[in-house]
Each structure stands twice: as structure tokens, then as C-alpha cells.
Design an enzyme around this catalytic site. Sequence first.
Site, PDB file in Angstrom:
ATOM      1  N   HIS A 163     -77.442  14.026  22.371  1.00  0.00           N
ATOM      2  CA  HIS A 163     -78.167  12.612  22.562  1.00  0.00           C
ATOM      3  C   HIS A 163     -77.421  11.834  21.594  1.00  0.00           C
ATOM      4  CE1 HIS A 163     -81.175  15.361  24.703  1.00  0.00           C
ATOM      5  NE2 HIS A 163     -80.753  16.324  23.566  1.00  0.00           N
ATOM      6  N   SER A 290     -58.531 -11.107  18.485  1.00  0.00           N
ATOM      7  CA  SER A 290     -59.377 -11.871  19.075  1.00  0.00           C
ATOM      8  C   SER A 290     -58.905 -13.252  19.032  1.00  0.00           C
ATOM      9  CB  SER A 290     -60.964 -11.703  18.492  1.00  0.00           C
ATOM     10  OG  SER A 290     -61.396 -13.112  18.943  1.00  0.00           O
ATOM     11  N   LYS A 296     -60.994  -9.421  14.029  1.00  0.00           N
ATOM     12  CA  LYS A 296     -61.174  -8.139  15.026  1.00  0.00           C
ATOM     13  C   LYS A 296     -59.874  -7.625  15.395  1.00  0.00           C
ATOM     14  CE  LYS A 296     -64.041  -8.222  17.823  1.00  0.00           C
ATOM     15  NZ  LYS A 296     -65.386  -7.921  18.494  1.00  0.00           N
ATOM     16  N   GLU A 303     -60.623   1.261  26.150  1.00  0.00           N
ATOM     17  CA  GLU A 303     -61.517   0.360  26.792  1.00  0.00           C
ATOM     18  C   GLU A 303     -61.231   0.322  28.300  1.00  0.00           C
ATOM     19  OE1 GLU A 303     -63.288  -3.145  24.894  1.00  0.00           O
ATOM     20  OE2 GLU A 303     -62.017  -2.779  23.411  1.00  0.00           O
TER      21      GLU A 303
END
Length: 470
Positions: A163, A290, A296, A303
Site C-alpha cells: 500500500h 526544466s 530541476k 516517465e
Amino acid sequence: MTNQLDKKSQAWSALFSEPVSELVQRYTSSVNFDKRLWQADIEGSLAHAGMLAAQGIIGAQDLADIERGLAQIAHEIRSGQFEWKLALEDVHLNIEARLTQLVGDAGKRLHTGRSRNDQVATDVRLWLRGEIDTISQLLHGLQTALLDLAEQHTQTIMPGFTHLQVAQPVSFAHHLLAYVEMFSRDAERMAEVRARTNRLPLGSAALAGTSYPLDRERVARALGMVDAHGAPQLCRNSLDAVSDRDFAIEFTSAAALCMVHISRLSEELVLWMSQNFAFIGLADRFTTGSSIMPQKKNPDVPELARGKTGRVVGHLMGLITLMKGQPLAYNKDNQEDKEPLFDTVDTLQDTLRIFAEMMGGVTVHAPAMQAAAARGYATATDLADYLVKKGLPFRDAHEVVAHAVKSAQTLGVELSALPLATLQNFHAAIESDVFGFLSLNGSLEARNTVGGTAPQQVQMEITRHRQRLG
Ligand code: ARG
């Protein structure tokens, strides 16, 4: 009009009083994408022609002309000189028309006892077989990269989750081996799909078989469509052979599952790389910056892989829906099998290639992993197991530990930071040896059954996988 018909093709002609409109031509033509099958098409034609000559259906000179013409065509395609014509509809008619242009009547004899229906089914199978072999190699590479990384981390402790809540400590190697298991099953599935793909439709002709005395087994042998004992593998019903694309569906299903495994790994890499976990780093060449936030580093590759999984699952839905509702035998619907299949192969191969490389460049922040495991009462089960060894029934032990965790939470400390006297308040059976059981290392070592996270077990699994991969 006669000119236009001439241009259209030699495949049909006299019956038609007008050429197809330009729009229909564009709509029905597949050459822009199925030219990718050219090598398989030539390979299939060579095997067919060789058999026609051996059976005395065409002459030796015809065979020599066909072989010469096809070699020339292969050269033209490879060197980019071949002129693909939309009007000639597909890869098969383009190659056949050029062959006839090059060698005359022999080219026209090649199609004896054959239809584009059994031809295309053969081409797709031959092509896919080669791509499956590449995928098997890539899966091998990815498993090896994961094993290389795992080998260094049998003692690196991280929290195992259920979980997504800290559950019990596991080693990072153990976690990685879970993916090795998944990818090894993917490889098994690919091998099984390969065996069913590697069967010969050629000889089924349009749908009913052919009146020429073809030797199908000879063609199968020439194309390597044989089983492990060298026995030729034939599609044994002509209607089925030309029409079913279940092998393509099965392949795409295996590919979709493999992408789902990649996608789960991707999700973990993204999480682990986030500042809130900070378990790992990816090599800079797999991340991007970024344009606005200078600090970043984004895990674009995992992804995108997670995103591309949706695309492959979509292709599976497309192909399986394509098949549904098609009456026997061949229908033009089947031309729609190619683009999803091609894209599935490209996406899966690229993804496997990049993941093998990326996993090789993972840096592991062991202290962060260890700290996260220490923070989450990950050894609570070990305390319960300890009490069971002291004679308590497991359910009672579970309850005792729940009280201990609650009180540690209130104090804001780990279980192992509670003084012995405090622990003994929860149960008198607790003695000073308890601290060995509350340590992360102790917890890991204790799980020493097959498939468990104990370093000894994990090392044995690594060795077994290495032997399996050869
Ligand atoms: N381009 C077609 C396909 O991909 C080849 C077979 C065409 N057969 C036919 N009877 N029109 O399926």
C-alpha cells in the site's frame, strides 16, 4: 484510361472499366508502411520459386531469372534507388512489378500457386520472428543489467512497501530481482509466441489451397520454419492460414505485459528519484532539465516509458478488435495489422534498449534507503515473531506489538530506541536479546527461505539467474 489501368498494376485488369480514384488509392494502399516487409517478401519469394522449380512447375531458367531479379531488387531497395509506387498498392505488387520489368515472363511466373493472402501472412510471420529474436536479446541485456546492479546491493537495506506504506525491510537487490523474474517470464512468453509464429501459411494460396503440386514442407525448411527437431511447421488449414492474425495479437499481448513491467519499474524510479525518497539518482544523460526551474532534473525516460505503455496496450486493443467479426477467410481488414504491430515492436525494442543502459547508470543512496526503513517501524513484525518464539500465539503477539508501536510513535522514536524496561511493560517475555531482532539487518537475515530477502537467498538467486542467462 487504358494507360491508367496499365499503371495501376498487372494484378487485375481486364475486368475493370475505370481506375480507382486517387482517394481510394491512397485509402487502400499500404506500401508506405508495409515496404518495411521487403526482406521477408523476397525471402519468401525465393523459397517459393526454388520449390516451384524443384517440382518442375517452372523451369530452371525461370528460377535463375527470378533469383537474379530479386537480388537486383534487394540491392536497389538497400541503396535507396528502388522506386516505390503508391499505385502498386503494397510491397508485394511493387516487388513483383519490378521483377517482371527486370526479367520478363519469369517474373510473371513467380506468383504461380500463390496469392497475396498467403504471401502477406508468411511475410508478417517471417518479419515478426526476426523481431522477436531481437527482443529476446534485449530482454537478456536488461536482466543482466539488473543483476549487475543487484550483485552490489544484497546488503543494502530499503523499506519494502505494501500500500506504499513501509512494511518490512528488504534488500535493494531483492527488490531488483523481482523485476528480473518479471522480465524472465516476458522472455519465456516471447519464446512461446515465436514457436507459434514460426509456421508456414504459404501454399494455402487465396483461401482453399492450390491445384499445383506444391511441396510446402520444402518451403518451410528453406525458411527455417521448423521445430526444435527440424520438423517443418505448416499452417494446416488454408482458410485459417490466410486469415488469422492471432500470432500478432499474442505477440502484442506479450509486448504489452512486458511494457507494463517496465511501467511499474518506471513508476518506482520516478518515486525513488524524487527528493522525498532520494533513494537513487539516474545518470544525467537519462534526465532533462526544466526551462524555467534551474534546480530541476526530471526522469523523462521512465516517465515516457510509463506513457508509451498506454500506446502498446492500445495496439493490443486495436489488433484484437480488428480480428473480431471477420468472417473466414482473408479480408482486407487484415492490412490494418501492420502499423500497430510495427509500432509495438519499435516501442518495445527502444524501451528495452534504453532501460538496460539506464539501469547500468543508477547510483544508489544507501543511507537514505536505510533511514527510510528505520523510520517506518519496519521491524514490528520481527518483534511479533520474537514473542511467538517465546511461546505467545501470533495474534496475541500482534496485539502486544501494536501497543509498543503506538507508544513509540507517541514518543517519536523507533522500537529499537525504547529501553528494555519499557518494552518489558508490554510483555514480560521480552529480554535483552530482543534488540538483535529489532535491527534491520537481523530482520533481513531472518527471512532465509527460498524467495526471501536474506542476503544468502538473494545471492543464490543471482547465481541461478546468471546460470540461466548463460
Ligand atoms: N496488402 C495486403 C495486406 O496487407 C496484402 C494482401 C492483399 N490481398 C488481397 N486479396 N487484397 O493484407
